[in-house]
Design a protein around this motif. Structure first.
Motif, PDB file in Angstrom:
ATOM      1  N   ALA A  37     -27.199 -39.121  15.878  1.00  0.00           N
ATOM      2  CA  ALA A  37     -26.867 -39.834  17.113  1.00  0.00           C
ATOM      3  C   ALA A  37     -26.426 -41.263  16.831  1.00  0.00           C
ATOM      4  O   ALA A  37     -25.699 -41.870  17.635  1.00  0.00           O
ATOM      5  N   GLN A  38     -26.868 -41.801  15.666  1.00  0.00           N
ATOM      6  CA  GLN A  38     -26.438 -43.158  15.281  1.00  0.00           C
ATOM      7  C   GLN A  38     -25.124 -43.123  14.492  1.00  0.00           C
ATOM      8  O   GLN A  38     -24.759 -44.106  13.845  1.00  0.00           O
ATOM      9  N   ASP A  39     -24.421 -41.973  14.525  1.00  0.00           N
ATOM     10  CA  ASP A  39     -23.150 -41.780  13.805  1.00  0.00           C
ATOM     11  C   ASP A  39     -23.344 -41.816  12.292  1.00  0.00           C
ATOM     12  O   ASP A  39     -22.441 -42.217  11.548  1.00  0.00           O
ATOM     13  N   SER A  40     -24.506 -41.390  11.839  1.00  0.00           N
ATOM     14  CA  SER A  40     -24.759 -41.298  10.410  1.00  0.00           C
ATOM     15  C   SER A  40     -24.871 -39.832  10.006  1.00  0.00           C
ATOM     16  O   SER A  40     -24.881 -38.939  10.851  1.00  0.00           O
ATOM     17  N   LEU A  41     -24.962 -39.592   8.700  1.00  0.00           N
ATOM     18  CA  LEU A  41     -24.937 -38.242   8.129  1.00  0.00           C
ATOM     19  C   LEU A  41     -23.641 -37.528   8.472  1.00  0.00           C
ATOM     20  O   LEU A  41     -23.563 -36.309   8.420  1.00  0.00           O
ATOM     21  N   LEU A  42     -22.621 -38.290   8.857  1.00  0.00           N
ATOM     22  CA  LEU A  42     -21.313 -37.728   9.178  1.00  0.00           C
ATOM     23  C   LEU A  42     -20.258 -38.425   8.328  1.00  0.00           C
ATOM     24  O   LEU A  42     -20.425 -39.582   7.945  1.00  0.00           O
ATOM     25  N   PRO A  43     -19.135 -37.747   8.019  1.00  0.00           N
ATOM     26  CA  PRO A  43     -18.065 -38.404   7.267  1.00  0.00           C
ATOM     27  C   PRO A  43     -17.553 -39.631   8.010  1.00  0.00           C
ATOM     28  O   PRO A  43     -17.567 -39.665   9.257  1.00  0.00           O
ATOM     29  N   ARG A  92     -21.638 -31.647  18.018  1.00  0.00           N
ATOM     30  CA  ARG A  92     -22.426 -32.835  17.682  1.00  0.00           C
ATOM     31  C   ARG A  92     -23.044 -33.428  18.941  1.00  0.00           C
ATOM     32  O   ARG A  92     -24.217 -33.823  18.943  1.00  0.00           O
ATOM     33  N   LYS A  93     -22.292 -33.482  20.032  1.00  0.00           N
ATOM     34  CA  LYS A  93     -22.825 -34.023  21.292  1.00  0.00           C
ATOM     35  C   LYS A  93     -23.946 -33.146  21.835  1.00  0.00           C
ATOM     36  O   LYS A  93     -24.969 -33.637  22.325  1.00  0.00           O
ATOM     37  N   LEU A  94     -23.749 -31.818  21.730  1.00  0.00           N
ATOM     38  CA  LEU A  94     -24.769 -30.895  22.211  1.00  0.00           C
ATOM     39  C   LEU A  94     -26.049 -31.025  21.386  1.00  0.00           C
ATOM     40  O   LEU A  94     -27.164 -31.040  21.926  1.00  0.00           O
ATOM     41  N   PHE A  95     -25.908 -31.149  20.063  1.00  0.00           N
ATOM     42  CA  PHE A  95     -27.054 -31.225  19.161  1.00  0.00           C
ATOM     43  C   PHE A  95     -27.852 -32.503  19.390  1.00  0.00           C
ATOM     44  O   PHE A  95     -29.082 -32.516  19.251  1.00  0.00           O
ATOM     45  N   THR A  96     -27.175 -33.594  19.745  1.00  0.00           N
ATOM     46  CA  THR A  96     -27.858 -34.887  19.908  1.00  0.00           C
ATOM     47  C   THR A  96     -28.129 -35.224  21.373  1.00  0.00           C
ATOM     48  O   THR A  96     -28.532 -36.342  21.677  1.00  0.00           O
ATOM     49  N   PHE A  97     -27.929 -34.253  22.272  1.00  0.00           N
ATOM     50  CA  PHE A  97     -28.122 -34.510  23.703  1.00  0.00           C
ATOM     51  C   PHE A  97     -29.557 -34.985  23.965  1.00  0.00           C
ATOM     52  O   PHE A  97     -30.527 -34.378  23.491  1.00  0.00           O
ATOM     53  N   GLY A 128     -35.775 -33.153  14.635  1.00  0.00           N
ATOM     54  CA  GLY A 128     -35.747 -34.306  15.538  1.00  0.00           C
ATOM     55  C   GLY A 128     -35.256 -35.563  14.837  1.00  0.00           C
ATOM     56  O   GLY A 128     -34.487 -36.351  15.407  1.00  0.00           O
ATOM     57  N   PHE A 129     -35.680 -35.740  13.587  1.00  0.00           N
ATOM     58  CA  PHE A 129     -35.218 -36.897  12.816  1.00  0.00           C
ATOM     59  C   PHE A 129     -33.718 -36.807  12.550  1.00  0.00           C
ATOM     60  O   PHE A 129     -32.986 -37.806  12.690  1.00  0.00           O
ATOM     61  N   ILE A 130     -33.233 -35.612  12.193  1.00  0.00           N
ATOM     62  CA  ILE A 130     -31.798 -35.441  11.930  1.00  0.00           C
ATOM     63  C   ILE A 130     -30.990 -35.704  13.196  1.00  0.00           C
ATOM     64  O   ILE A 130     -29.936 -36.358  13.147  1.00  0.00           O
ATOM     65  N   ARG A 131     -31.493 -35.234  14.338  1.00  0.00           N
ATOM     66  CA  ARG A 131     -30.799 -35.514  15.611  1.00  0.00           C
ATOM     67  C   ARG A 131     -30.705 -37.011  15.854  1.00  0.00           C
ATOM     68  O   ARG A 131     -29.666 -37.532  16.267  1.00  0.00           O
TER      69      ARG A 131
END
Length: 514
Positions: free
Chosen positions: A18-24, A39-44, A11-14
């Motif tokens: 969702a804040q566009d972090s942990l991504l390149p 990514r959209k499905l994971f953070t839905f 839940g924390f990673i989602r």
């Protein structure tokens, strides 16, 4: 329990993704369509915060998840190479603030830890004056009337932290195994560093030892103090120290009303932190406004040493060379330091790396003092790590994070602070004393002294050799082997004396002229 912890972590990673972090940084431009859809499905269903309020909202969410996630957030605030510069800055809003636990539990815990009731050690044991994620603090008086601060660990916190951190470690191992590109960021090492830090925090004897060590290091420092530990009232879950009266560094109006020289406070704070890091290799790892008090005479009092940082000799030299290189605009020196430390592979071009450093350093030239940030320069170094295959150095990440925090506190005192001018005397002085001609001469003198001691021990050494030879000959004689005559024994010993003399002479020559 582990499954629940895993769901909380997911839940924390989602939330963070969702804040566009942990991504390149270039995820939106270069990622394939299927990965963006995943990514959209994971953070839905996960809320995305506004940029202006993201730090505060994330801090509130982490506090609601519990102390482990507060510590995780603090750790991620030191990892701009993982979460990005913006989120790392946002997470610095994180505050440790939880409801206090009842006095009945406090009294039982103290009695269990100190093997005597509260009334036997303390008078006027008051209610909590601060309650954080790991512990809470009470003001009390010893039997002799000495005012003290008593810090008490939260009940059950160690088990909870251990369970959730083991989940973090499981996920970190999975990430390194499944995503090769993430190995450069060393997530396992990052979690291990966090775990080591937390283990120290939940044994308050370690914090007491850190307080004691920093107090010894700074006893002769001008206007910098650390509370003295009361060891007889300290145990694994309790640390007691002298109470320090002072104004919190965050109360700027009170400091100004008391007549403090705010520019002087600003400069001295930067210099004190750098002195601790370079001279002692031991620094306060959480030096925010809440952990600094200022006495009427301007003395800084550092409290809450639950997080501390250490730098070995090579790391101290690395830090000093970097800062000195940027102060003097010697970017090739900074690049050479990175290569010498092994932080940049030899397969990369030193000249190209120096050029990248120049691109960081030159834009700050000619700017107003309040626009020049040492923390920003150190943070920007992370932006070139991927290009030059630099591996993360956890001990330097804590230093960088703390330096950014200290710089923020210093600028709250004096927004026009020139960070480089403030740092120059400390950095230049350390370079001169540790790496300059004086240091070389000192090393030579130390070498001669050690050699002289070796010469003084030479007769004893030769006597031991002779005794050992006699014992060996007796053993061989008992077994029927031929034994040398007395003249032969003397001749046998002569080569050892010659070899020893030549070795000692060579050592002396090497130490003096190296």
């Amino acid at each position: 329990m582990r499954l629940l912890s895993l769901f909380k972590l997911i839940g924390f990673i989602r939330l963070v993704i969702a804040q566009d972090s942990l991504l390149p940084p270039d995820f939106k431009e270069k990622a394939p369509f299927w990965l963006k859809a995943l990514r959209k499905l994971f953070t839905f269903g996960t809320k995305k915060f506004d940029q202006d309020s993201r730090g505060v909202e994330l801090s509130k969410k982490l506090q609601s998840l519990g102390p482990t996630y507060i510590k995780l957030g603090q750790s991620l605030a030191t990892r701009p190479d993982i979460v990005g510069l913006k989120l790392a800055k946002d997470l610095q809003y994180l505050q440790d603030s939880l409801p206090a636990f009842p006095m009945k539990i406090v009294e039982k815990l103290l009695a269990d830890e100190l093997d005597q009731p509260v009334s036997a050690l303390f008078d006027d044991f008051g209610p909590p004056v601060a309650a954080a994620s790991i512990a809470q603090v009470h003001k009390a008086k010893l039997k002799d009337g000495t005012p003290v601060a008593v810090k008490i660990l939260r009940p059950g916190i160690d088990q909870k932290l251990t369970t959730e951190l083991s989940t973090f470690m499981f996920v970190a191992h999975a990430v390194e195994a499944l995503i090769p590109a993430a190995r450069r960021l060393r997530p396992v090492e990052g979690v291990r560093t966090l775990w080591d830090s937390v283990k120290l925090e939940i044994d308050l004897r370690m914090e007491a030892a850190a307080l004691s060590e920093m107090r010894e290091n700074t006893l002769k420092d001008d206007k910098f103090d650390v509370p003295e530990v009361i060891w007889e009232a300290t145990a694994r879950r309790v640390v007691t120290m002298h109470w320090s009266d002072g104004t919190k560094a965050s109360d700027l109006e009170a400091l100004q009303a008391a007549g403090h020289d705010m520019q002087d406070l600003s400069t001295r704070l930067i210099q004190a932190f750098l002195t601790h890091a370079l001279r002692d290799g031991f620094f306060h790892g959480d030096m925010h406004q809440g952990n600094l008090l200022i006495c009427p005479d301007g003395t800084f009092v550092a409290i809450d040493l639950g997080i501390i940082g250490r730098l070995d000799t090579n790391s101290r030299r690395f830090l000093a060379e970097i800062l000195y290189g940027f102060i003097t605009r010697d970017y090739r020196r900074v690049a050479q330091t990175h290569f010498d430390a092994g932080y940049v592979p030899n397969s990369k071009s030193m000249e190209a790396f120096a050029q990248a450093l120049r691109a960081i350093g030159e834009p700050i030239r000619g700017q107003d003092a309040d626009s020049i940030s040492m923390g920003r320069v150190l943070t920007q170094l992370f932006e070139v790590t991927e290009q030059f295959d630099m591996q993360t150095q956890p001990q330097l990440l804590l230093l960088q994070k703390t330096m950014v925090v200290v710089e923020g506190v210093a600028r709250s005192f004096d927004p026009k602070l020139n960070i480089w001018d403030a740092a120059d005397p400390v950095v230049s002085g350390w370079i001169k004393s540790e790496l300059g001609p004086e240091a070389i001469l000192k090393d030579a003198v130390d070498g001669v002294q050690r050699a002289a001691k070796s010469i003084g021990r030479l007769p004893d050494t030769l006597a031991r050799v002779e005794r050992n030879q006699e014992q060996l000959e007796k053993i061989l004689s008992d077994k029927g082997f031929k034994i040398h005559s007395e003249d032969e024994k003397k001749n046998t010993l002569k080569p050892w004396i010659v070899i020893s003399g030549l070795t000692l002479g060579g050592y002396l020559t090497y130490r003096i002229f190296q």
